[in-house]
Design an enzyme around this catalytic site. Sequence first.
Site, PDB file in Angstrom:
ATOM      1  N   ASP A   1      53.314  24.675  63.139  1.00 58.46           N
ATOM      2  CA  ASP A   1      54.241  25.813  63.294  1.00 58.46           C
ATOM      3  C   ASP A   1      54.459  26.322  64.726  1.00 58.46           C
ATOM      4  OD1 ASP A   1      53.254  25.562  60.751  1.00 58.46           O
ATOM      5  OD2 ASP A   1      52.636  27.642  60.555  1.00 58.46           O
TER       6      ASP A   1
ATOM      7  N   GLU B   1      54.654  31.228  53.145  1.00 54.23           N
ATOM      8  CA  GLU B   1      54.019  31.201  54.460  1.00 54.23           C
ATOM      9  C   GLU B   1      55.041  31.632  55.509  1.00 54.23           C
ATOM     10  OE1 GLU B   1      50.774  27.664  54.210  1.00 54.23           O
ATOM     11  OE2 GLU B   1      52.806  26.944  54.483  1.00 54.23           O
TER      12      GLU B   1
END
Length: 510
Positions: free
Chosen positions: A46, A228
């Site tokens: 990420d 998420e």
Amino acid sequence: MRKILVNILFLSIIFTNIVIAQTKDYYQEKYRPQFHFTPEKGWMNDPNGLVYYAGEYHLFYQHYPDKTVWGPMHWGHAVSKDLIHWELLPIALFPDSLGYIFSGSIVVDEKNTSGFQTGKEKPLVAIFTYHDMEKEKAGRTDRESQGIAYSLDKGRTWTKYKGNPVIPNKGDVDFRDPKVFWHELSQRWVMPLAVGQHLELFTSPNLKDWTFASSFGENDGSHGGVWECPDFFPIKASDGTEKWILIQNIGRGAVNGGSGTQYFVGHFDGKTFKNDNPPSTTLWLDYGADNYAGVTWFNAPNQDRIYIGWMSNWDDYAQSTPSSTWRSGMTVPRKLTLYKSAEGYKLAQSPVNQINTLRNSGKMIGKIEINSELEIDSQHIYKELIIDFDLEKSDATEIGFVLKNAKNEQLVFGYDKIKKEVFIDRTRSGISTFSEKFSKIHSAPMTAKNLKIRALIDNASIEVFVNDGKIALTDLFFPTEYFNKTTLYTKNGKAVLRSGMIYGLKRIWK
Ligand code: FRU
């Protein structure tokens, strides 16, 4: 004196050689993206801590420097002045006794609410999740908590706050990815946090003391997997309407398989988010398989909403894609905009304008009719295509373009008039043995009368923006030999091309 001069000469020859040796193959391994951000070595997932401060866009990222698979999470770091060329900086945050450093965000604490400021630089405060592997191994559910760290030197060095964790865990296994912003009306910091399969909002006056405000989403949107990496921000449409957007990444069960990104449009009063749409509505930010965990920059100039995602699919194959010294890249940075559609307000996206500086001189393709197939390029590997088809004058049942190589491998982007959808077909695009979930067609519904395509093609990825970015698809591919040919094609009839442009793109790594 002479000896010193000779030594200097000798050293400079060695130095020049080292530099040349580095430049020749640097960032040129097979499938290494050429105009996308990738870590120099090791694993990346990420984007984290996206913040603009003092003329620099910071990009931190989930990073395991020692292997090309996921492991103890650090925050890698790079900065850019134009969002295109990146300067790699040392790792910013290392795991410690409270755990690995999972995803999170960074804010500029303009008013020094945290009290961390000592000199003239504003504090940059990172808010992230601690993931405690010892607790995980022991089967404990309170393994994730939120911590903070600050930098007083433009993000170069970081000090972890002694009072960590600032939000301990009450027993939720998945309790992570804080994306903090300043809410002007309530004069508070707001933290969206992904908890299991819903969102929780916390507020704080000082980034240290947090109070639970509300939760959202238990019954809204898609619930195929864990939620998420949320993001939450206001954005104005060109008609002046302001909406709040809640981006909510979802680990599994996305529109075209595996991990993906849904979003909600609504209203925020400083405490609670209210969805404009019925709970059953799911809006997808990207219809490809390879755009995950994307969020936006805090404090970007002109209040622009600039987004970047991780170009892979966590659930399906992220750790096994073919690559050597590094693994994974980011999407190109994209500007998000809000527009009014027949079904309410939605997001559109397009590559940031700075990307245009990578264009080499382009080749124009004039107004033309296409029957079956027409080659438009046979040179470029990384390139940009801008193609505008007039669908009302076209009678073909399928229209699009194909990337090809001499090995008979290909990647197709098309519009299927009968199914009323655009798609990327990577079923014959090269290596796919690393996952049975890779060789697929990814599609998105499309009812418009025009087919305006903008595609950014790197040596192992494609990002397609349809009709001014109202639909986006991002996909990886791994041909055994890079695709150097591009053709336009039709099935069962003709297509009328209004205009087309093809640009080779410059690589960003020197
Ligand atoms: C999303 C994610 C986050 C977590 C991080 C760990 O890809 O699973 O939820 O913070 O990656 O690396």
